[in-house]
Design a protein around this motif. Structure first.
Motif, PDB file in Angstrom:
ATOM      1  N   PRO A  29       0.805  -1.232   0.000  1.00 43.00           N
ATOM      2  CA  PRO A  29       0.000   0.000   0.000  1.00 43.00           C
ATOM      3  C   PRO A  29       0.836   1.278   0.000  1.00 43.00           C
ATOM      4  O   PRO A  29       0.452   2.267  -0.614  1.00 43.00           O
ATOM      5  N   ASN A  30       1.980   1.274   0.699  1.00 42.11           N
ATOM      6  CA  ASN A  30       2.778   2.495   0.807  1.00 42.11           C
ATOM      7  C   ASN A  30       4.248   2.126   0.965  1.00 42.11           C
ATOM      8  O   ASN A  30       4.667   1.685   2.017  1.00 42.11           O
ATOM      9  N   THR A  31       5.003   2.330  -0.088  1.00 45.60           N
ATOM     10  CA  THR A  31       6.427   1.969  -0.056  1.00 45.60           C
ATOM     11  C   THR A  31       7.265   2.987   0.712  1.00 45.60           C
ATOM     12  O   THR A  31       8.471   2.781   0.869  1.00 45.60           O
ATOM     13  N   ASP A  32       6.654   4.062   1.182  1.00 43.45           N
ATOM     14  CA  ASP A  32       7.393   5.059   1.951  1.00 43.45           C
ATOM     15  C   ASP A  32       7.405   4.741   3.442  1.00 43.45           C
ATOM     16  O   ASP A  32       8.053   5.431   4.225  1.00 43.45           O
ATOM     17  N   GLU A  33       6.668   3.694   3.832  1.00 47.23           N
ATOM     18  CA  GLU A  33       6.607   3.307   5.236  1.00 47.23           C
ATOM     19  C   GLU A  33       7.543   2.129   5.505  1.00 47.23           C
ATOM     20  O   GLU A  33       7.800   1.306   4.630  1.00 47.23           O
ATOM     21  N   TYR A  34       8.034   2.066   6.745  1.00 48.47           N
ATOM     22  CA  TYR A  34       8.884   0.957   7.161  1.00 48.47           C
ATOM     23  C   TYR A  34       8.065  -0.329   7.178  1.00 48.47           C
ATOM     24  O   TYR A  34       6.886  -0.316   7.565  1.00 48.47           O
ATOM     25  N   PRO A  35       8.610  -1.475   6.736  1.00 49.54           N
ATOM     26  CA  PRO A  35       9.999  -1.716   6.321  1.00 49.54           C
ATOM     27  C   PRO A  35      10.247  -1.534   4.833  1.00 49.54           C
ATOM     28  O   PRO A  35      11.351  -1.753   4.351  1.00 49.54           O
ATOM     29  N   PHE A  36       9.182  -1.124   4.090  1.00 49.57           N
ATOM     30  CA  PHE A  36       9.325  -1.028   2.645  1.00 49.57           C
ATOM     31  C   PHE A  36      10.207   0.135   2.222  1.00 49.57           C
ATOM     32  O   PHE A  36      10.655   0.195   1.084  1.00 49.57           O
ATOM     33  N   SER A  37      10.450   1.051   3.147  1.00 42.63           N
ATOM     34  CA  SER A  37      11.301   2.198   2.851  1.00 42.63           C
ATOM     35  C   SER A  37      12.786   1.878   2.986  1.00 42.63           C
ATOM     36  O   SER A  37      13.637   2.685   2.594  1.00 42.63           O
ATOM     37  N   ILE A  38      13.138   0.734   3.562  1.00 41.15           N
ATOM     38  CA  ILE A  38      14.545   0.329   3.639  1.00 41.15           C
ATOM     39  C   ILE A  38      15.074   0.210   2.212  1.00 41.15           C
ATOM     40  O   ILE A  38      14.462  -0.468   1.379  1.00 41.15           O
ATOM     41  N   PRO A  39      16.194   0.866   1.878  1.00 43.51           N
ATOM     42  CA  PRO A  39      16.659   0.878   0.474  1.00 43.51           C
ATOM     43  C   PRO A  39      16.758  -0.496  -0.178  1.00 43.51           C
ATOM     44  O   PRO A  39      16.313  -0.681  -1.317  1.00 43.51           O
ATOM     45  N   SER A  40      17.308  -1.488   0.525  1.00 45.46           N
ATOM     46  CA  SER A  40      17.449  -2.817  -0.087  1.00 45.46           C
ATOM     47  C   SER A  40      16.098  -3.484  -0.324  1.00 45.46           C
ATOM     48  O   SER A  40      15.935  -4.239  -1.293  1.00 45.46           O
ATOM     49  N   ILE A  41      15.128  -3.213   0.532  1.00 49.42           N
ATOM     50  CA  ILE A  41      13.789  -3.775   0.364  1.00 49.42           C
ATOM     51  C   ILE A  41      13.023  -3.004  -0.709  1.00 49.42           C
ATOM     52  O   ILE A  41      12.273  -3.579  -1.495  1.00 49.42           O
TER      53      ILE A  41
END
Length: 243
Positions: free
Chosen positions: A14-26
């Protein structure tokens, strides 16, 4: 091997700006091929290696607080957010295995203590894990709980192991991976464990996940440089502090 590929369902996030999706490698992760029975995740703290390992554990049906499929106990903040959005490709599918979280191993040992019957320690050498040293309890787990074909996910197992016991663990790892065809994915900072022959090493630094050779890992290079030029390393380090 059984686990062949890890894929992220990016369109469902839903939101790649939120943790953990915001971790650069993820954020940049698409898929990962698993090509060996032993795979290592390396990177600095916060690079995402433990986050992905925990997500794999969630998808395997293991307790993300630490344990296997039949260990039912709760631990605050142990649920994997990323686990809902990855897919594991198997051939064949296996259900036996274990997820070791070094940071919460005490809680897992307590969980075994609280089991009402007398079978709690059958798979752990017959002794309470709380009645052994930290390193002894880890080896008891590896020697007694890890058996047969299975997938074992280990988050920083070296946390409780001396260098000598890390070498002992490498022998256990070799026996299980080569003879019983067990599969291991291990997040680690240990250059000793990373030295396991013919393993695949994935680096989570530099904002992406990429395969790296053992001698090119920061762990190996820093340790080798320190051991070869300890006086110079310390001199430069302390001069930086003085400045």
């Amino acid at each position: 091997m059984s686990l062949k590929k890890i894929t992220i369902q990016r369109e469902r996030i839903p939101n790649t700006d939120e943790y953990p999706f915001s971790i650069p490698s993820i954020r940049s992760f698409q898929e990962m091929e698993i090509i060996n029975n032993v795979t290592f995740f390396v990177g600095e703290n916060g690079s995402g290696k433990s986050t992905l390992l925990e997500a794999i554990a969630e998808k395997c049906g293991f307790n993300t607080a630490g344990g296997g499929r039949n260990n039912y106990y709760n631990l605050h903040a142990s649920e994997s957010e990323l686990g809902y959005y990855i897919t594991l490709s198997w051939l064949p599918k296996i259900t036996n295995g274990f997820f070791l979280r070094a940071e919460s191993f005490y809680h897992f040992a307590t969980h075994l203590e609280e089991i009402d019957d007398d079978t709690g320690f059958t798979n752990y050498g017959g002794r309470s894990l709380h009645h052994q040293s930290h390193g002894e309890s880890f080896l008891a787990l590896f020697l007694n709980r890890f058996k047969g074909r299975g997938i074992y996910l280990l988050d920083e197992p070296e946390a409780a192991l001396s260098p000598q016991r890390q070498l002992a663990f490498l022998r256990i790892l070799h026996d299980l991976a080569s003879k019983d065809e067990s599969q291991f994915i291990i997040a680690t900072h240990s250059p000793i464990l990373l030295g396991y022959p013919n393993a695949t090493i994935y680096n989570f630094d530099e904002g992406e996940i990429s395969e790296v050779q053992y001698e090119m890992t920061n762990h190996y290079q820093i340790m080798k440089g320190f051991l070869n030029r300890r006086d110079q390393y310390l001199k430069e380090l302390f001069l930086e502090e003085d400045d």
